[in-house]
Every structure is written in structure tokens, then in C-alpha cells.
Design an enzyme around this catalytic site. Structure first.
Site, PDB file in Angstrom:
ATOM      1  N   LYS A  52     -14.751 -60.007  93.168  1.00  0.00           N
ATOM      2  CA  LYS A  52     -14.617 -58.769  92.382  1.00  0.00           C
ATOM      3  C   LYS A  52     -14.057 -59.080  90.988  1.00  0.00           C
ATOM      4  O   LYS A  52     -14.524 -58.544  89.981  1.00  0.00           O
ATOM      5  CB  LYS A  52     -13.723 -57.772  93.134  1.00  0.00           C
ATOM      6  CG  LYS A  52     -14.426 -57.155  94.332  1.00  0.00           C
ATOM      7  CD  LYS A  52     -13.522 -56.401  95.275  1.00  0.00           C
ATOM      8  CE  LYS A  52     -14.321 -55.996  96.524  1.00  0.00           C
ATOM      9  NZ  LYS A  52     -13.525 -55.349  97.571  1.00  0.00           N
ATOM     10  N   GLN A  96      -7.482 -53.926  98.816  1.00  0.00           N
ATOM     11  CA  GLN A  96      -8.397 -54.634  99.704  1.00  0.00           C
ATOM     12  C   GLN A  96      -8.012 -54.382 101.165  1.00  0.00           C
ATOM     13  O   GLN A  96      -6.867 -54.564 101.549  1.00  0.00           O
ATOM     14  CB  GLN A  96      -8.350 -56.144  99.385  1.00  0.00           C
ATOM     15  CG  GLN A  96      -9.367 -56.963 100.149  1.00  0.00           C
ATOM     16  CD  GLN A  96     -10.805 -56.631  99.799  1.00  0.00           C
ATOM     17  OE1 GLN A  96     -11.162 -56.486  98.624  1.00  0.00           O
ATOM     18  NE2 GLN A  96     -11.643 -56.477 100.804  1.00  0.00           N
ATOM     19  N   ASP A 119     -12.992 -46.864  95.043  1.00  0.00           N
ATOM     20  CA  ASP A 119     -13.627 -47.156  96.338  1.00  0.00           C
ATOM     21  C   ASP A 119     -14.139 -45.873  97.012  1.00  0.00           C
ATOM     22  O   ASP A 119     -14.893 -45.939  97.970  1.00  0.00           O
ATOM     23  CB  ASP A 119     -12.614 -47.833  97.282  1.00  0.00           C
ATOM     24  CG  ASP A 119     -12.881 -49.331  97.415  1.00  0.00           C
ATOM     25  OD1 ASP A 119     -14.000 -49.765  97.085  1.00  0.00           O
ATOM     26  OD2 ASP A 119     -11.964 -50.054  97.852  1.00  0.00           O
TER      27      ASP A 119
END
Ligand code: NDP
Length: 283
Positions: A52, A96, A119
């Protein structure tokens, strides 16, 4: 034989467009910023986080990594998120997953400001998706929708069959297809006669996590097959949830694994971060 829906090529094109837009935004003094929070030492999570960050660098997005040790307390993590919520340089916050067991994952996701939730996992953003007015859409299902669009597939009136009902892939992709006027069937582990459901599909989206469990002979002639599954078999080989070779004999188009949906997920994270920066710039 089915045409290949090349996720790598579509992702590269979109990343190029994002890089151009980031450069344009820089002329107004704004650099999109993404904070990536990693708790613990999970090897797969470390790989995802570094992918990422690299992707951010490539398109000119500023990324700030917070690596916290596995024993980090929930209070400490929540305090970091609050700080990032109030940091004007940061337009997107990504924690994460999975988090260590002693941390309440739902509480963490709910602490991220919905306006920086790139997200798309905050209940506010889930609710916006349900009512058809999305703000941030979760990256993997969003990537699936962009691939279908780029490949010129109109979902209106089509039978879409989704296999898998997770909060991060199956459920949101089903909602997105519904929003595009498809008739959607959502299957899961309790579904009876899965093969009969799959045989109805004009568009099949598989997100199960079981190597090649969807048989090629179940695929309707001319169907479009999107395989989200990523399964490691043996030491190195990756396969999807669909029997690729056998399905290719029946489908009109199919995504490969790897090189299909995978490259789209991070691309949509970059897209969401850029959109967030533009929104925050507009006030
Ligand atoms: P989950 O394990 O959270 O969900 C799997 C779903 O599949 C569940 O809804 C489960 O049903 C269903 N399922 C399991 N067995 C069967 C069966 N025999 N028949 C029908 N349905 C079944 O997985 P995720 O959604 O997180 O991920 C799915 C796959 O996608 C994985 O391979 C993952 O690695 C991959 N993935 C890929 C990404 C990418 O970027 N390419 C990103 C995210 C995921 P039930 O709910 O009843 O248990």
C-alpha cells in the site's frame, strides 16, 4: 474461449489517472495523505502494508506508517486514531486487519472518522452504501464494480450470483450490483444446491476462499466470471475460487488469479484517498 479481464491493465490505467489528478491537486497546495496503522507482526499484514505504501509513493500520495507492537493497548490505539482524525495532512486512515485478539476491532473501526474511512468499513459508510448514497465504498468490491464497468458490462436486469457474504466483499458487492439494477442472489455456506444457483448467473462473483470450489461446468454459456478468491495451493501457486481453465470454456469473460481483482483493491484505496482529499479541500 473466454476473454481475460485483465485487472493489472485496468489498475495501471486508473493509477495513471490518479497520479495525474494528484499532480493537478498539488498545484492548489494539497497532497492527499494516507495513514496506515499496523499492530503486531503478522507477516501477511506487513506485506499488504508495504504494498500500500509503495502504491501511494508511485502516484504521489503522502503515506505515514504507524507500526505498533503486538501488545499495544486498545486505549493507545484509539488515541492514535483520534489524533489522525484531527490531523489536516491526513485524508485517509487505514487500520490493517486483523488486529490482535485483545483489541476490539469493531470499536477501532467505529473510532475512525467516517470522513477519513477510506476502507469503507465504518457503520456510517456501510449504511450509506445500503441506502444507495455511498461516501466511501470498500476497496475490493468497488474494484470489482470498476472492472465490470471498464469491461463494458451493463448489469441492469442481469442475474448476478455472489458466492460469499462477508462484510468486506460478498455483502457490499451484492449491494453495489443491486444499485446497478441487477437481480442479485447472495449465496453462502448454508445455501442449498449451490451449483443450481451458479448456473443461473449472467455474472458470477466468487468470494469464498476455497480453491476452485466452483466447477467450470456450473458456468452458464456466455457468463462473466469475477473471481475474488485468492488461495495458496502447495508452496507457491495461487488459484481462485473458480476452476479457471474449465470455466473459461463456458464464460464470455473471466478474471485470472493472480492478476484479476487483486491489483484493483489497492487502486481503489488510492482512489478513495484522493477523493477524500478533494472533498476535504472543498470543505
Ligand atoms: P470470508 O472467510 O470472510 O467469507 C467467506 C464466505 O464464503 C462466507 O460468507 C462463507 O459462508 C462462504 N462460504 C464458505 N464456504 C462455502 C461453501 N462451501 N459454499 C458457499 N459459500 C461458502 O472471506 P472473505 O470475504 O474475506 O474473502 C473471500 C476470498 O476473497 C478469500 O480467498 C480472500 O483471500 C479473497 N480476498 C481477496 C481480496 C483481493 O484483494 N483480491 C480482498 C479480500 C478477500 P458463511 O458466511 O455461511 O460462513
Amino acid at each position: 474461449m473466454a476473454k481475460i479481464i485483465d485487472g493489472k491493465a485496468i489498475a495501471a490505467k486508473i493509477r495513471g489517472e490518479i497520479a495525474t489528478e494528484v499532480t493537478r491537486l498539488a498545484t492548489t497546495g494539497i497532497t492527499p495523505g494516507l495513514a496506515v496503522v499496523l499492530v503486531g507482526e503478522d507477516p501477511a499484514s506487513k506485506v499488504y502494508v508495504s504494498m500500500k505504501e509503495k502504491a501511494c509513493q508511485e502516484v504521489g500520495i503522502f503515506s505515514d506508517e504507524y507500526k505498533l507492537h503486538a501488545e499495544t493497548g486498545e486505549t493507545e490505539l484509539l488515541a492514535l486514531i483520534e489524533r489522525l482524525n484531527n490531523d489536516p495532512k491526513i485524508h485517509g486512515i487505514l487500520v490493517q486487519l486483523p488486529l490482535p485478539k485483545h483489541i476490539n476491532e469493531a470499536k477501532v473501526l467505529e473510532t475512525i472518522s467516517p470522513s477519513k474511512d477510506v476502507d469503507g468499513f465504518h457503520p456510517y459508510n456501510v449504511g450509506r452504501l445500503v441506502i444507495g448514497k455511498p461516501l466511501f465504498q470498500p476497496c475490493t468490491p468497488y474494484g470489482v464494480m470498476v472492472m465490470l464497468k471498464e469491461f463494458g458490462i451493463d448489469l441492469a436486469g442481469k442475474e448476478v450470483v455472489v458466492v460469499g457474504r462477508s462484510n468486506i466483499v460478498g455483502k457490499p458487492v451484492a449491494l453495489m450490483c443491486l444499485q446497478q439494477h441487477a437481480t442479485v442472489t447472495l449465496c453462502h455456506s448454508r445455501t442449498r444446491d449451490l451449483s443450481a444457483k451458479v448456473r443461473m448467473a449472467d455474472v458470477l462473483i466468487a468470494a469464498v476462499g476455497q480453491p476452485e470450489m466452483i466447477k467450470g461446468e456450473w458456468i452458464k454459456e456466455g457468463a462473466v466470471v469475477i473471481d475474488v478468491g485468492v488461495n495458496r495451493v502447495g508452496d507457491k501457486k495461487l488459484v481462485g475460487d473458480v476452476e479457471f481453465a474449465a470455466a473459461s470454456l463456458h464464460a464470455s469473460a473471466i478474471t485470472p488469479v493472480p492478476g484479476g481483482v487483486g491489483p484493483m483493491t489497492i487502486t481503489m484505496l488510492l482512489h478513495n484517498t484522493l477523493e477524500s482529499a478533494k472533498r476535504q479541500a472543498q470543505g
